[in-house]
Design an enzyme around this catalytic site. Structure first.
Site, PDB file in Angstrom:
ATOM      1  N   LYS A  55      18.789 -60.875 -22.337  1.00 46.71           N
ATOM      2  CA  LYS A  55      17.483 -61.166 -21.704  1.00 46.71           C
ATOM      3  C   LYS A  55      17.327 -62.620 -21.268  1.00 46.71           C
ATOM      4  CE  LYS A  55      15.000 -61.725 -26.089  1.00 46.71           C
ATOM      5  NZ  LYS A  55      14.031 -61.090 -26.969  1.00 46.71           N
ATOM      6  N   TYR A  86      12.291 -67.994 -46.815  1.00 43.61           N
ATOM      7  CA  TYR A  86      11.742 -67.658 -45.497  1.00 43.61           C
ATOM      8  C   TYR A  86      10.232 -67.888 -45.511  1.00 43.61           C
ATOM      9  CZ  TYR A  86      16.260 -65.361 -44.588  1.00 43.61           C
ATOM     10  OH  TYR A  86      17.599 -65.095 -44.428  1.00 43.61           O
TER      11      TYR A  86
HETATM   12  P1  NDP Z   1      19.396 -60.981 -34.563  1.00 45.10           P
HETATM   13  O1  NDP Z   1      20.609 -61.625 -34.007  1.00 45.10           O
HETATM   14  O2  NDP Z   1      19.356 -59.488 -34.669  1.00 45.10           O
HETATM   15  O3  NDP Z   1      18.148 -61.501 -33.692  1.00 45.10           O
HETATM   16  C1  NDP Z   1      16.905 -60.880 -33.828  1.00 45.10           C
HETATM   17  C2  NDP Z   1      15.979 -61.308 -32.721  1.00 45.10           C
HETATM   18  O4  NDP Z   1      16.515 -60.920 -31.449  1.00 45.10           O
HETATM   19  C3  NDP Z   1      14.649 -60.605 -32.838  1.00 45.10           C
HETATM   20  O5  NDP Z   1      13.772 -61.251 -33.729  1.00 45.10           O
HETATM   21  C4  NDP Z   1      14.180 -60.605 -31.400  1.00 45.10           C
HETATM   22  O6  NDP Z   1      13.646 -61.903 -31.109  1.00 45.10           O
HETATM   23  C5  NDP Z   1      15.475 -60.405 -30.623  1.00 45.10           C
HETATM   24  N1  NDP Z   1      15.754 -58.991 -30.398  1.00 45.10           N
HETATM   25  C6  NDP Z   1      16.004 -58.037 -31.336  1.00 45.10           C
HETATM   26  N2  NDP Z   1      16.212 -56.847 -30.761  1.00 45.10           N
HETATM   27  C7  NDP Z   1      16.099 -57.038 -29.434  1.00 45.10           C
HETATM   28  C8  NDP Z   1      16.232 -56.172 -28.332  1.00 45.10           C
HETATM   29  N3  NDP Z   1      16.517 -54.880 -28.484  1.00 45.10           N
HETATM   30  N4  NDP Z   1      16.074 -56.696 -27.084  1.00 45.10           N
HETATM   31  C9  NDP Z   1      15.795 -57.999 -26.916  1.00 45.10           C
HETATM   32  N5  NDP Z   1      15.653 -58.870 -27.934  1.00 45.10           N
HETATM   33  C10 NDP Z   1      15.821 -58.391 -29.193  1.00 45.10           C
HETATM   34  O7  NDP Z   1      19.155 -61.459 -36.021  1.00 45.10           O
HETATM   35  P2  NDP Z   1      18.343 -62.667 -36.730  1.00 45.10           P
HETATM   36  O8  NDP Z   1      18.792 -63.964 -36.199  1.00 45.10           O
HETATM   37  O9  NDP Z   1      16.890 -62.351 -36.680  1.00 45.10           O
HETATM   38  O10 NDP Z   1      18.855 -62.508 -38.192  1.00 45.10           O
HETATM   39  C11 NDP Z   1      18.701 -61.232 -38.830  1.00 45.10           C
HETATM   40  C12 NDP Z   1      18.528 -61.378 -40.298  1.00 45.10           C
HETATM   41  O11 NDP Z   1      19.673 -62.003 -40.874  1.00 45.10           O
HETATM   42  C13 NDP Z   1      17.384 -62.269 -40.761  1.00 45.10           C
HETATM   43  O12 NDP Z   1      16.144 -61.650 -40.688  1.00 45.10           O
HETATM   44  C14 NDP Z   1      17.788 -62.564 -42.176  1.00 45.10           C
HETATM   45  O13 NDP Z   1      17.504 -61.448 -42.994  1.00 45.10           O
HETATM   46  C15 NDP Z   1      19.297 -62.721 -42.037  1.00 45.10           C
HETATM   47  N6  NDP Z   1      19.688 -64.146 -41.906  1.00 45.10           N
HETATM   48  C16 NDP Z   1      20.376 -64.693 -42.939  1.00 45.10           C
HETATM   49  C17 NDP Z   1      20.773 -65.996 -42.922  1.00 45.10           C
HETATM   50  C18 NDP Z   1      21.516 -66.538 -44.092  1.00 45.10           C
HETATM   51  O14 NDP Z   1      21.728 -67.752 -44.164  1.00 45.10           O
HETATM   52  N7  NDP Z   1      21.913 -65.722 -45.025  1.00 45.10           N
HETATM   53  C19 NDP Z   1      20.470 -66.890 -41.780  1.00 45.10           C
HETATM   54  C20 NDP Z   1      19.786 -66.211 -40.714  1.00 45.10           C
HETATM   55  C21 NDP Z   1      19.422 -64.891 -40.785  1.00 45.10           C
HETATM   56  P3  NDP Z   1      12.574 -62.174 -29.926  1.00 45.10           P
HETATM   57  O15 NDP Z   1      11.967 -60.873 -29.522  1.00 45.10           O
HETATM   58  O16 NDP Z   1      11.625 -63.137 -30.544  1.00 45.10           O
HETATM   59  O17 NDP Z   1      13.375 -62.827 -28.834  1.00 45.10           O
END
Ligand code: NDP
Length: 322
Positions: free
Chosen positions: A217, A55
């Protein structure tokens, strides 16, 4: 506060809402915001934190390590991963060879500012390295005390079966699998989940909110809200694009009444939904601001009744990947 679940057939308890820092730390958000998100997670009772050396080309591990500095180490579960190159792309800078694993774990520990990680995960399966070599290297990492447990990410059912069997032979346990899973992405249900249950492996699921899409959203035909992942040209806009079509966004809006019925936000409904699966140990949520963490954590402990689970399936019919 957050509930805890056991990870696989182990005695390790993790917070069922786990904080992840992909695309945010050292990338979309400044370090002070990253630190306040970690602080909000700790304040809400989250003790489990997931990152990867890949990352932000290792910088995300450093930011997380700095944000957790001063916390009682035994009160945290820190997870990281190995596989992808993190800078130089020499022949041995990728994959799950003994060399890459042994070199990578040391870099991760230094950046995270800890003597051990609780869970060390194979970020992908390496088709070029013998699985025996990989699992032996993981066994040695555990014996050296640099990782307490071993997990994998995006491995198929067969790969999980083979990995778990080898781990057992070598005297350690494979306890987790980290796949993508959400209301919109249910690919693991048919094969990975049954194989994992048999092998004593739990899922720690990524993108439970489909990267923010399931928060509701993003509206069909309208520009994405400023500051959201869909507007993040450093990487987020591209990774979220698979969900950013009007058909999916319109179907997601159909979930509004279900969330209202449970007195939840749509974001909370999305996180609660993955936790209804009894093979899921944790929903791995990301956040670009601390308020999101405080909101999402309230999904812990929610039960979605069967009739509403059915209503969700009906609402999303045609846009779910299986
Ligand atoms: P999510 O599906 O939880 O998306 C998170 C994003 O959604 C936030 O960064 C934010 O983005 C938005 N969000 C979060 N909460 C809210 C809310 N209450 N209201 C509105 N928007 C919201 O998960 P991620 O895609 O971030 O993945 C989570 C974790 O999974 C990663 O950090 C990592 O640790 C892991 N991961 C692992 C992978 C793998 O290959 N093993 C690949 C991908 C992720 P914003 O505000 O910018 O719109």
């Amino acid at each position: 506060m957050v509930n805890y679940r056991y990870l696989g057939n182990s005695g390790l308890k993790i917070s069922e809402i786990t904080y992840g820092n992909w695309l945010t730390h050292a990338s979309q958000v400044e370090n002070d915001v990253a630190t306040s998100c970690v602080r909000a997670a700790l304040d809400a009772g989250i003790t489990t934190f997931d990152t990867a050396d890949a990352y932000a080309n290792t910088a995300a591990e450093q930011v997380l390590g700095d944000a957790l500095k001063g916390e009682r180490r035994a009160g945290l579960e820190i997870f990281t991963k190995v596989y992808w190159p993190t800078g130089p792309k020499g022949p041995n800078d990728v994959g799950l060879s003994r060399k890459h694993i042994m070199e990578s774990i040391n870099g991760s520990l230094t950046r995270l500012g800890t003597d051990y990680v609780d869970l060390y995960q194979a970020h992908r399966f390496d088709v070029e390295t013998p699985l025996e070599e990989t699992m032996q290297a993981f066994a040695d990492v555990v014996r050296q005390g640099k990782a307490l447990y071993i997990g994998v990410s995006e491995w198929s059912a067969d790969q999980i079966r083979q990995g778990a069997a080898l781990a057992k032979e070598l005297g350690f346990q494979l306890i987790s699998s980290q796949p993508q899973y959400s209301m919109l992405w249910r690919v693991i249900e048919d094969e990975v989940v049954p194989a994992s249950k048999e092998a004593g492996v739990s899922q720690i699921v990524w993108s439970p909110m489909a990267q923010g899409v399931l928060s509701g959203k993003y509206l069909p035909g309208q520009p994405a809200p400023a500051g959201s992942r869909a507007t993040d040209e450093k990487g987020g806009a591209q990774t979220i694009s698979r969900f950013m079509n009007d058909e999916t966004l319109a179907a997601v809006q159909n979930l509004k009444p279900v969330a209202a019925e449970l007195d939840l936000s749509m974001a909370q409904l999305a996180v609660a939904w993955v936790l209804q699966n009894d093979n899921v140990a944790a929903a791995l949520v990301g956040a670009s601001r601390p308020e999101q963490v405080a909101e999402n954590v309230k999904a812990s402990g929610v039960t979605i009744p069967a009739e509403l689970m059915k209503q969700i399936d009906d609402a999303l019919a045609g846009v779910v990947e299986r």
